[in-house]
Write a protein that holds these residues in place. Structure first.
Motif, mmCIF file in Angstrom:
data_model
loop_
_atom_site.group_PDB
_atom_site.id
_atom_site.type_symbol
_atom_site.label_atom_id
_atom_site.label_comp_id
_atom_site.label_asym_id
_atom_site.label_seq_id
_atom_site.Cartn_x
_atom_site.Cartn_y
_atom_site.Cartn_z
ATOM 1 N N TRP A 42 -5.477 -12.842 5.471
ATOM 2 C CA TRP A 42 -5.515 -12.265 4.357
ATOM 3 C C TRP A 42 -6.781 -13.656 4.330
ATOM 4 N N SER A 49 -14.705 -10.480 6.138
ATOM 5 C CA SER A 49 -15.674 -9.507 4.947
ATOM 6 C C SER A 49 -17.323 -9.559 4.895
ATOM 7 N N ASN A 113 -1.159 -7.031 -1.888
ATOM 8 C CA ASN A 113 -2.129 -6.469 -0.601
ATOM 9 C C ASN A 113 -2.770 -5.780 -0.741
ATOM 10 N N PHE A 117 -7.024 -6.917 -0.357
ATOM 11 C CA PHE A 117 -7.957 -5.100 0.228
ATOM 12 C C PHE A 117 -8.694 -5.655 -0.531
ATOM 13 N N CYS A 120 -11.302 -7.933 -0.405
ATOM 14 C CA CYS A 120 -12.144 -7.883 1.407
ATOM 15 C C CYS A 120 -13.292 -6.377 1.296
ATOM 16 N N SER A 139 -8.390 -2.132 -6.866
ATOM 17 C CA SER A 139 -6.976 -3.186 -6.658
ATOM 18 C C SER A 139 -7.446 -3.610 -6.927
#
Length: 195
Positions: A42, A49, A113, A117, A120, A139
């Motif tokens: 991560w 990213s 997660n 995500f 990112c 998210s």
């Protein structure tokens, strides 16, 4: 997803997409949400990213309807970009204390997660105006779930109270800032009551 009822999840996302097509973004969570992704992975994903957009754009453009291709062009629009600082700081805190936050529970793993995500994705498409910001909201809203877990890591009562006060203050300030300055960016649609 947390209950591992994937068919029901897909059905709910499809129904939600009838109200707004962006809900289909939530289908991407099926790919990785239950994976045991390490903190190092991560961390590398967050660091990489900002450089991924040029590699991911061709893939996305092959799936997107032509009417939405305008979202895949860099823009000067900066709505929502201030929130990324908060989300990145929280992401690094969550990376450092991953084991204590997840606590070996599947539901926290899935939510962790999905949140990571989203951050990112936000960073990857930060130069694309509303694309990164709005889609990552599916998210990053999960940040609220992790405040109690992060607060539980603080043992000293005074520091814990200070942390909670700062979090509440920042959330309230961001909320009122978005309503006063950036109302059009965050609340673009009329409701039934405003027609």
């Amino acid at each position: 997803l947390v209950e591992r009822k994937f068919f029901r999840y897909i059905l709910i996302v499809i129904i939600a997409s009838m109200f707004h097509k962006s809900a289909l973004f939530s289908l991407t969570f099926l790919i990785f949400s239950s994976l045991q992704i390490s903190s190092i992975v991560w961390f590398v994903a967050l660091a990489a990213s900002p450089f991924l957009a040029k590699y991911v754009l061709p893939l996305i453009s092959s799936f997107i309807l032509p009417v939405y291709l305008g979202y895949l062009e860099p823009t000067e629009v900066t709505e929502g970009t201030k929130a990324i600082y908060f989300f990145v700081i929280l992401a690094f805190i969550m990376i450092i204390f991953r084991q204590k936050i997840i606590k070996g529970e599947y539901r926290y793993l899935v939510l962790y997660n999905i949140y990571m995500f989203g951050v990112c994705f936000y960073i990857t498409f930060i130069d694309f105006g509303t694309l990164g910001h709005r889609l990552s909201l599916y998210s990053t809203i999960l940040a609220i779930i992790f405040f109690p877990a992060i607060s539980a890591l603080i043992i000293e009562i005074r520091i814990k109270l200070f942390f909670k006060f700062i979090c509440c203050f920042l959330l309230a300030a961001l909320f009122f800032y978005s309503l006063s300055i950036l109302r059009e960016a965050y609340i673009p649609y009329l409701t039934v009551l405003e027609i």
